[in-house]
Design an enzyme around this catalytic site. Structure first.
Site, PDB file in Angstrom:
ATOM      1  N   PRO A 146       0.811  -1.201   0.000  1.00  0.00           N
ATOM      2  CA  PRO A 146       0.000   0.000   0.000  1.00  0.00           C
ATOM      3  C   PRO A 146       0.847   1.255   0.000  1.00  0.00           C
ATOM      4  O   PRO A 146       1.748   1.395   0.820  1.00  0.00           O
ATOM      5  CB  PRO A 146      -0.785  -0.105   1.303  1.00  0.00           C
ATOM      6  CG  PRO A 146      -0.360  -1.390   1.943  1.00  0.00           C
ATOM      7  CD  PRO A 146       0.929  -1.770   1.335  1.00  0.00           C
ATOM      8  N   GLU A 147       0.537   2.125  -0.921  1.00  0.00           N
ATOM      9  CA  GLU A 147       1.168   3.437  -0.965  1.00  0.00           C
ATOM     10  C   GLU A 147       0.104   4.442  -0.522  1.00  0.00           C
ATOM     11  O   GLU A 147      -0.966   4.043  -0.093  1.00  0.00           O
ATOM     12  CB  GLU A 147       1.689   3.723  -2.386  1.00  0.00           C
ATOM     13  CG  GLU A 147       2.639   2.632  -2.870  1.00  0.00           C
ATOM     14  CD  GLU A 147       3.204   2.847  -4.266  1.00  0.00           C
ATOM     15  OE1 GLU A 147       3.430   4.003  -4.632  1.00  0.00           O
ATOM     16  OE2 GLU A 147       3.404   1.853  -4.972  1.00  0.00           O
TER      17      GLU A 147
END
Length: 271
Positions: free
Chosen positions: A2-3
DNA sequence: AAAAGCCCCTGGATGC
DNA sequence: TGCATCCAGGGGCTTT
């Protein structure tokens, strides 16, 4: 995994639903990156007042203190009334009066850490050196340019480092550099003024569009309601080695930068 | 202060 | 089918 977009999409998918909920119990699975830093008894009885985000960290404001959550590479959260018995990779459950918040994280690079306040040493150890928030008013062009000026390493690495701007991970670093037409290996300090203006705009644009698309679901990312994201379908270079560039049709290239894959187009990224 | 490497850990894809 | 190898969306820590 996840960014910033995935973390923000996750936050948006449960923040209002959990706000005001009372903590009823806590279940810990296998150890995550760091110890919780509090006993379950210290959390029970508190209320989740709000859910904020700083970079790739989620901050759950409690009556007393905050809960910092990080999804690492493989983490995802779910929040709902009814959840199955915890699986082998469900390592943190926060049972609240409004539903169960659960961290699923096979690789366990993620973390849940209690801190007495955002300003406490415990929290500042993790948040203290973070750079500009790219989707907030904080993201001033001048400050961004000043940050780049004092970095001598490749712009791709600088973006990933998070000390100039936060939230840009491997996918979005590749995508923003493509959009800005900048070579990933270019030293950050050598980016021209027009280049930095394009990059600044590209970061805002790509991250904003990614949030709107629900993030990128490459393998198994989903938000706290279990919904997938679709931005990966719009990626210009990430994961497209050897495929024709969507702009110039030349093959997208793959190279290594600091143990991470960089996808780029040598024809479109010449600055 | 900044930069470069090293890890943490599991699962899936690929190759022999 | 079995086994080894490589790769993956992150980032703190240690060493230069």
């Amino acid at each position: 995994m996840p960014e910033l977009p995935e973390v923000e999409v996750t936050r948006l998918s449960f923040a209002s639903a959990i706000a005001g909920a009372g903590v009823e119990s806590v279940r810990l699975g296998k150890p995550l990156r760091w110890p919780l830093g509090a006993t379950p008894a210290q959390l029970v009885g508190q209320h989740v007042r709000a859910v904020r985000r700083r970079g790739k960290y989620l901050l759950l404001d409690l009556d007393q203190g905050i809960l910092l959550m990080h999804l690492g590479m493989s983490g995802s959260l779910s929040f709902s009334k009814q959840q199955p018995a915890p699986g082998a990779h469900d390592h943190f459950d926060l049972q609240t009066s409004r539903g169960l918040l659960r961290l699923h994280d096979p690789r366990r690079f993620g973390a849940v850490v209690y801190a007495p306040s955002e300003d406490s040493p415990e929290a500042q150890k993790l948040l203290g050196k973070l750079g500009l928030e790219p989707l907030s008013a904080d993201f001033a062009l001048d400050a961004f340019r000043a940050g780049l000026k004092r970095r001598g390493s490749a712009i791709k690495q600088v973006l990933l480092g998070g000390q100039v701007v936060v939230g840009v991970g491997n996918i979005y670093a590749c995508e923003t550099l493509f959009l800005a037409g900048i070579r990933p290996t270019l030293k950050a300090s050598r980016i021209t003024k027009p280049g930095s203006i394009r990059l600044h705009a590209a970061i805002f644009d790509v991250l904003t569009r990614a949030v709107a698309k629900g993030g990128s679901s490459l393998r198994d990312f989903s938000n706290a309601k279990g919904e997938n994201g679709y931005f990966q379908l719009e990626a210009m270079v990430y994961g497209r080695e050897g495929l024709p560039c969507k702009v110039c049709a030349k093959p997208v290239r793959l190279m290594r930068q600091g143990q991470r894959s960089t996808y780029w187009c040598a024809h479109c990224q010449k600055a």
